[in-house]
Design a protein around this motif. Structure first.
Motif, PDB file in Angstrom:
ATOM      1  N   ARG A  40      -3.048 -28.779 -51.815  1.00 22.99           N
ATOM      2  CA  ARG A  40      -3.432 -28.023 -50.733  1.00 22.99           C
ATOM      3  C   ARG A  40      -2.995 -28.797 -49.433  1.00 22.99           C
ATOM      4  O   ARG A  40      -2.461 -28.107 -48.764  1.00 22.99           O
ATOM      5  CB  ARG A  40      -5.038 -27.962 -50.483  1.00 22.99           C
ATOM      6  CG  ARG A  40      -5.640 -27.030 -51.754  1.00 22.99           C
ATOM      7  CD  ARG A  40      -6.958 -26.916 -51.957  1.00 22.99           C
ATOM      8  NE  ARG A  40      -7.777 -26.809 -50.590  1.00 22.99           N
ATOM      9  CZ  ARG A  40      -8.712 -27.533 -50.465  1.00 22.99           C
ATOM     10  NH1 ARG A  40      -9.480 -28.142 -51.538  1.00 22.99           N
ATOM     11  NH2 ARG A  40      -9.483 -27.304 -49.169  1.00 22.99           N
ATOM     12  N   PHE A  41      -3.179 -30.092 -49.616  1.00 17.06           N
ATOM     13  CA  PHE A  41      -2.648 -30.862 -48.489  1.00 17.06           C
ATOM     14  C   PHE A  41      -1.197 -30.772 -48.044  1.00 17.06           C
ATOM     15  O   PHE A  41      -0.976 -30.407 -46.917  1.00 17.06           O
ATOM     16  CB  PHE A  41      -3.000 -32.413 -48.804  1.00 17.06           C
ATOM     17  CG  PHE A  41      -3.521 -33.178 -47.750  1.00 17.06           C
ATOM     18  CD1 PHE A  41      -2.705 -33.240 -46.572  1.00 17.06           C
ATOM     19  CD2 PHE A  41      -4.766 -33.759 -47.718  1.00 17.06           C
ATOM     20  CE1 PHE A  41      -3.114 -34.176 -45.670  1.00 17.06           C
ATOM     21  CE2 PHE A  41      -5.080 -34.769 -46.853  1.00 17.06           C
ATOM     22  CZ  PHE A  41      -4.350 -34.892 -45.752  1.00 17.06           C
ATOM     23  N   ARG A  42      -0.359 -30.911 -49.339  1.00 16.35           N
ATOM     24  CA  ARG A  42       1.104 -30.559 -48.824  1.00 16.35           C
ATOM     25  C   ARG A  42       1.458 -29.155 -48.550  1.00 16.35           C
ATOM     26  O   ARG A  42       2.164 -29.107 -47.577  1.00 16.35           O
ATOM     27  CB  ARG A  42       1.803 -30.688 -50.427  1.00 16.35           C
ATOM     28  CG  ARG A  42       1.832 -32.156 -50.926  1.00 16.35           C
ATOM     29  CD  ARG A  42       2.186 -32.261 -52.337  1.00 16.35           C
ATOM     30  NE  ARG A  42       3.165 -31.292 -52.728  1.00 16.35           N
ATOM     31  CZ  ARG A  42       3.247 -30.969 -54.149  1.00 16.35           C
ATOM     32  NH1 ARG A  42       2.070 -31.272 -54.980  1.00 16.35           N
ATOM     33  NH2 ARG A  42       4.179 -30.254 -54.374  1.00 16.35           N
ATOM     34  N   ASN A  43       0.775 -28.536 -48.951  1.00 17.36           N
ATOM     35  CA  ASN A  43       0.900 -26.894 -48.424  1.00 17.36           C
ATOM     36  C   ASN A  43       0.600 -26.808 -46.902  1.00 17.36           C
ATOM     37  O   ASN A  43       1.511 -26.151 -46.020  1.00 17.36           O
ATOM     38  CB  ASN A  43       0.155 -25.773 -49.329  1.00 17.36           C
ATOM     39  CG  ASN A  43       0.743 -25.831 -50.730  1.00 17.36           C
ATOM     40  OD1 ASN A  43       1.924 -26.167 -51.093  1.00 17.36           O
ATOM     41  ND2 ASN A  43      -0.025 -25.251 -51.511  1.00 17.36           N
ATOM     42  N   ALA A  44      -0.458 -27.349 -46.530  1.00 16.41           N
ATOM     43  CA  ALA A  44      -0.769 -27.299 -45.033  1.00 16.41           C
ATOM     44  C   ALA A  44       0.262 -28.108 -44.225  1.00 16.41           C
ATOM     45  O   ALA A  44       0.527 -27.569 -43.101  1.00 16.41           O
ATOM     46  CB  ALA A  44      -2.154 -27.889 -45.060  1.00 16.41           C
ATOM     47  N   MET A  45       0.842 -29.094 -44.695  1.00 12.19           N
ATOM     48  CA  MET A  45       1.688 -29.905 -43.915  1.00 12.19           C
ATOM     49  C   MET A  45       3.095 -29.338 -43.891  1.00 12.19           C
ATOM     50  O   MET A  45       3.654 -29.338 -42.917  1.00 12.19           O
ATOM     51  CB  MET A  45       1.964 -31.411 -44.783  1.00 12.19           C
ATOM     52  CG  MET A  45       0.644 -32.243 -44.503  1.00 12.19           C
ATOM     53  SD  MET A  45       0.998 -34.038 -44.877  1.00 12.19           S
ATOM     54  CE  MET A  45       1.351 -34.094 -46.754  1.00 12.19           C
ATOM     55  N   ALA A  46       3.461 -28.571 -45.045  1.00 14.14           N
ATOM     56  CA  ALA A  46       4.782 -28.115 -45.119  1.00 14.14           C
ATOM     57  C   ALA A  46       4.774 -26.826 -44.004  1.00 14.14           C
ATOM     58  O   ALA A  46       5.496 -26.463 -43.084  1.00 14.14           O
ATOM     59  CB  ALA A  46       4.759 -27.563 -46.338  1.00 14.14           C
ATOM     60  N   GLU A  47       3.545 -26.176 -43.880  1.00 10.05           N
ATOM     61  CA  GLU A  47       3.418 -24.741 -43.015  1.00 10.05           C
ATOM     62  C   GLU A  47       3.335 -25.410 -41.601  1.00 10.05           C
ATOM     63  O   GLU A  47       3.977 -24.724 -40.551  1.00 10.05           O
ATOM     64  CB  GLU A  47       1.941 -24.074 -43.354  1.00 10.05           C
ATOM     65  CG  GLU A  47       2.011 -22.865 -42.674  1.00 10.05           C
ATOM     66  CD  GLU A  47       0.877 -21.954 -43.053  1.00 10.05           C
ATOM     67  OE1 GLU A  47       0.486 -21.198 -42.288  1.00 10.05           O
ATOM     68  OE2 GLU A  47       0.220 -22.221 -44.240  1.00 10.05           O
ATOM     69  N   GLU A  48       2.738 -26.388 -41.360  1.00  5.88           N
ATOM     70  CA  GLU A  48       2.751 -26.855 -40.015  1.00  5.88           C
ATOM     71  C   GLU A  48       4.016 -27.471 -39.435  1.00  5.88           C
ATOM     72  O   GLU A  48       4.439 -27.163 -38.251  1.00  5.88           O
ATOM     73  CB  GLU A  48       1.609 -27.880 -39.877  1.00  5.88           C
ATOM     74  CG  GLU A  48       1.267 -28.550 -38.425  1.00  5.88           C
ATOM     75  CD  GLU A  48       0.942 -27.382 -37.519  1.00  5.88           C
ATOM     76  OE1 GLU A  48       1.050 -27.668 -36.310  1.00  5.88           O
ATOM     77  OE2 GLU A  48       0.192 -26.311 -37.960  1.00  5.88           O
ATOM     78  N   SER A  49       4.535 -28.257 -40.532  1.00  4.70           N
ATOM     79  CA  SER A  49       6.053 -28.872 -40.152  1.00  4.70           C
ATOM     80  C   SER A  49       7.035 -27.626 -39.696  1.00  4.70           C
ATOM     81  O   SER A  49       7.799 -27.558 -38.884  1.00  4.70           O
ATOM     82  CB  SER A  49       6.475 -29.406 -41.163  1.00  4.70           C
ATOM     83  OG  SER A  49       5.726 -30.610 -41.660  1.00  4.70           O
ATOM     84  N   GLN A  50       6.970 -26.599 -40.434  1.00  4.27           N
ATOM     85  CA  GLN A  50       7.642 -25.303 -40.276  1.00  4.27           C
ATOM     86  C   GLN A  50       7.342 -24.692 -38.836  1.00  4.27           C
ATOM     87  O   GLN A  50       8.345 -24.407 -37.991  1.00  4.27           O
ATOM     88  CB  GLN A  50       7.560 -24.248 -41.390  1.00  4.27           C
ATOM     89  CG  GLN A  50       8.661 -23.001 -41.381  1.00  4.27           C
ATOM     90  CD  GLN A  50       8.284 -21.962 -42.606  1.00  4.27           C
ATOM     91  OE1 GLN A  50       7.254 -21.998 -42.869  1.00  4.27           O
ATOM     92  NE2 GLN A  50       9.675 -21.602 -42.773  1.00  4.27           N
ATOM     93  N   ASP A 285      -6.638 -28.464 -45.645  1.00  5.23           N
ATOM     94  CA  ASP A 285      -5.916 -27.925 -44.831  1.00  5.23           C
ATOM     95  C   ASP A 285      -5.898 -28.313 -43.160  1.00  5.23           C
ATOM     96  O   ASP A 285      -4.936 -28.527 -42.538  1.00  5.23           O
ATOM     97  CB  ASP A 285      -6.487 -26.245 -44.642  1.00  5.23           C
ATOM     98  CG  ASP A 285      -6.230 -25.530 -45.935  1.00  5.23           C
ATOM     99  OD1 ASP A 285      -5.416 -25.927 -46.641  1.00  5.23           O
ATOM    100  OD2 ASP A 285      -6.783 -24.522 -46.205  1.00  5.23           O
ATOM    101  N   ASN A 286      -7.070 -28.723 -42.888  1.00  5.43           N
ATOM    102  CA  ASN A 286      -7.047 -29.130 -41.612  1.00  5.43           C
ATOM    103  C   ASN A 286      -6.673 -30.552 -41.467  1.00  5.43           C
ATOM    104  O   ASN A 286      -6.083 -30.902 -40.546  1.00  5.43           O
ATOM    105  CB  ASN A 286      -8.600 -29.326 -40.912  1.00  5.43           C
ATOM    106  CG  ASN A 286      -8.650 -29.223 -39.544  1.00  5.43           C
ATOM    107  OD1 ASN A 286      -7.986 -29.118 -38.796  1.00  5.43           O
ATOM    108  ND2 ASN A 286     -10.046 -29.178 -39.124  1.00  5.43           N
ATOM    109  N   GLN A 287      -6.957 -31.352 -42.469  1.00  7.17           N
ATOM    110  CA  GLN A 287      -6.188 -32.643 -42.408  1.00  7.17           C
ATOM    111  C   GLN A 287      -4.674 -32.966 -42.551  1.00  7.17           C
ATOM    112  O   GLN A 287      -4.153 -33.571 -41.797  1.00  7.17           O
ATOM    113  CB  GLN A 287      -6.753 -33.382 -43.792  1.00  7.17           C
ATOM    114  CG  GLN A 287      -8.270 -34.041 -43.610  1.00  7.17           C
ATOM    115  CD  GLN A 287      -8.828 -34.354 -44.883  1.00  7.17           C
ATOM    116  OE1 GLN A 287      -8.397 -35.439 -45.303  1.00  7.17           O
ATOM    117  NE2 GLN A 287      -9.615 -33.808 -45.660  1.00  7.17           N
ATOM    118  N   GLY A 288      -4.269 -31.792 -43.287  1.00  6.42           N
ATOM    119  CA  GLY A 288      -2.640 -31.548 -43.414  1.00  6.42           C
ATOM    120  C   GLY A 288      -1.985 -31.227 -42.146  1.00  6.42           C
ATOM    121  O   GLY A 288      -1.154 -31.758 -41.630  1.00  6.42           O
TER     122      GLY A 288
END
Length: 330
Positions: A40-50, A285-288
């Motif tokens: 979940r953390f990785r998915n949130a980071m990937a989405e925010e980076s994009q 999600d918020n942490q990512g």
């Protein structure tokens, strides 16, 4: 005409080249990929980076610090602008900080907290996470609230709570604090907790299922009044062990409350089915999102107060936990 086309083509190349040159590159090291919470953390980071127009590359540490160290070396050699690190061993974070400092690359730690002493050795080293003691307190409160509102939960009518504790990774600060504060919360509610057994299950569902089943066999399910797990995967393992022994399958007389931490989708589904009492939201999600925002602000030398998260002691961003019960999943 040809001259104009040539000039237009050159202009496009310059624009593309400048765009590529300005693209921020994030190297993200995860302790191991096959962890439901870190997914979940990785998915949130990937989405925010994009969203931010940055490139993020992830590396699977495979639960081995030496492997992760090599991955960090490779990221630095490849010229990343910033590192986000979920260390395999938080006590081995100092060499990571030293490498980042030598390369003048900011580093944001996530999920596993280096000591303040380590973070203080580099002005561009930060940590994003949630205070583990909060999750422990809220786990204990969930159990205490249930015990008080369900007199039948006190199976032997002694006014005490007989429990099993499933702990995470040995030495992990979340394991230590969640274990400690969950029991303290039960005591503070006025209930005397009695530990029947505890064991390390390394955040893992299968390990927890095997351990919980062994405890059920040796102690007897009829003597267990609660199971407290440091995360949802271990709570779900306990639930599977209980179901294998005909507990937590719908009969109120054959029910043992189980709590976890993370609010993973599988845990919420188990709560919907009445198999699991509750969990505590560890907001991956918020942490990512916060990790990527902070990482990019550091890499671009922006004002950290502009990212929308409060920076504590110039080192930390804390995301609060939240209790989740069956009614909250509807």
């Amino acid at each position: 005409m040809r001259k104009n086309l040539l000039l237009a083509f050159i202009l496009i190349l310059v624009i593309v080249s400048c765009s590529q040159a300005q693209e921020m590159k994030i190297g993200a090291c995860i302790y191991r990929f096959n962890d439901a919470f870190m997914l979940r953390f990785r998915n949130a980071m990937a989405e925010e980076s994009q969203k931010a127009g940055a490139k993020i590359d992830f590396a699977d540490g495979q639960d081995d610090q030496n492997t992760q160290n090599s991955q960090i070396d490779e990221f630095i050699a490849n010229g990343v602008n910033v590192l986000i690190v979920n260390p395999v061993d938080r006590m081995s974070s100092q060499p990571i900080i030293d490498k980042a400092k030598a390369a003048n690359i900011p580093v944001v730690f996530i999920n596993r907290e280096p000591s303040l002493e380590m973070l203080s050795t580099y002005d561009k080293a930060y940590y994003i996470g949630a205070k583990a003691e909060e999750s422990g307190t809220q786990s204990g409160q969930l159990i205490a609230e249930y015990f008080k509102s369900h007199p039948e939960a006190d199976k032997n009518k002694d006014g005490k709570l007989q429990y099993i504790l499933l702990r995470g990774q040995n030495g992990h600060q979340d394991m230590i604090l969640r274990s400690k504060y969950s029991i303290e919360a039960i005591k503070e509610s006025g209930i005397e907790p009695v530990e029947l057994a505890n064991a390390i299950a390394n955040w893992d569902k299968l390990q927890a299922m095997t351990i919980a089943n062994a405890f059920i066999m040796s102690i007897g399910a009829e003597n267990i009044e609660a199971i407290i797990a440091n995360n949802d995967e271990m709570a779900l393992g306990a639930v599977e062990a209980l179901k294998a022994n005909n507990y937590n399958m719908g009969d109120p007389a054959l029910y043992i409350p189980v709590v976890g931490v993370d609010a993973n989708a599988s845990a919420l589904e188990a709560m919907d089915r009445g198999e699991m009492l509750g969990t505590v939201l560890n907001d991956a999600d918020n942490q990512g999102i916060a990790a990527v925002k902070l990482a990019l602000a550091l890499a671009e030398n922006k004002d950290l107060n502009s990212i929308g998260y409060k920076i504590i002691d110039n080192k930390y961003i804390w995301i609060p936990y939240q209790k989740v019960t069956r009614g909250d999943t509807k």
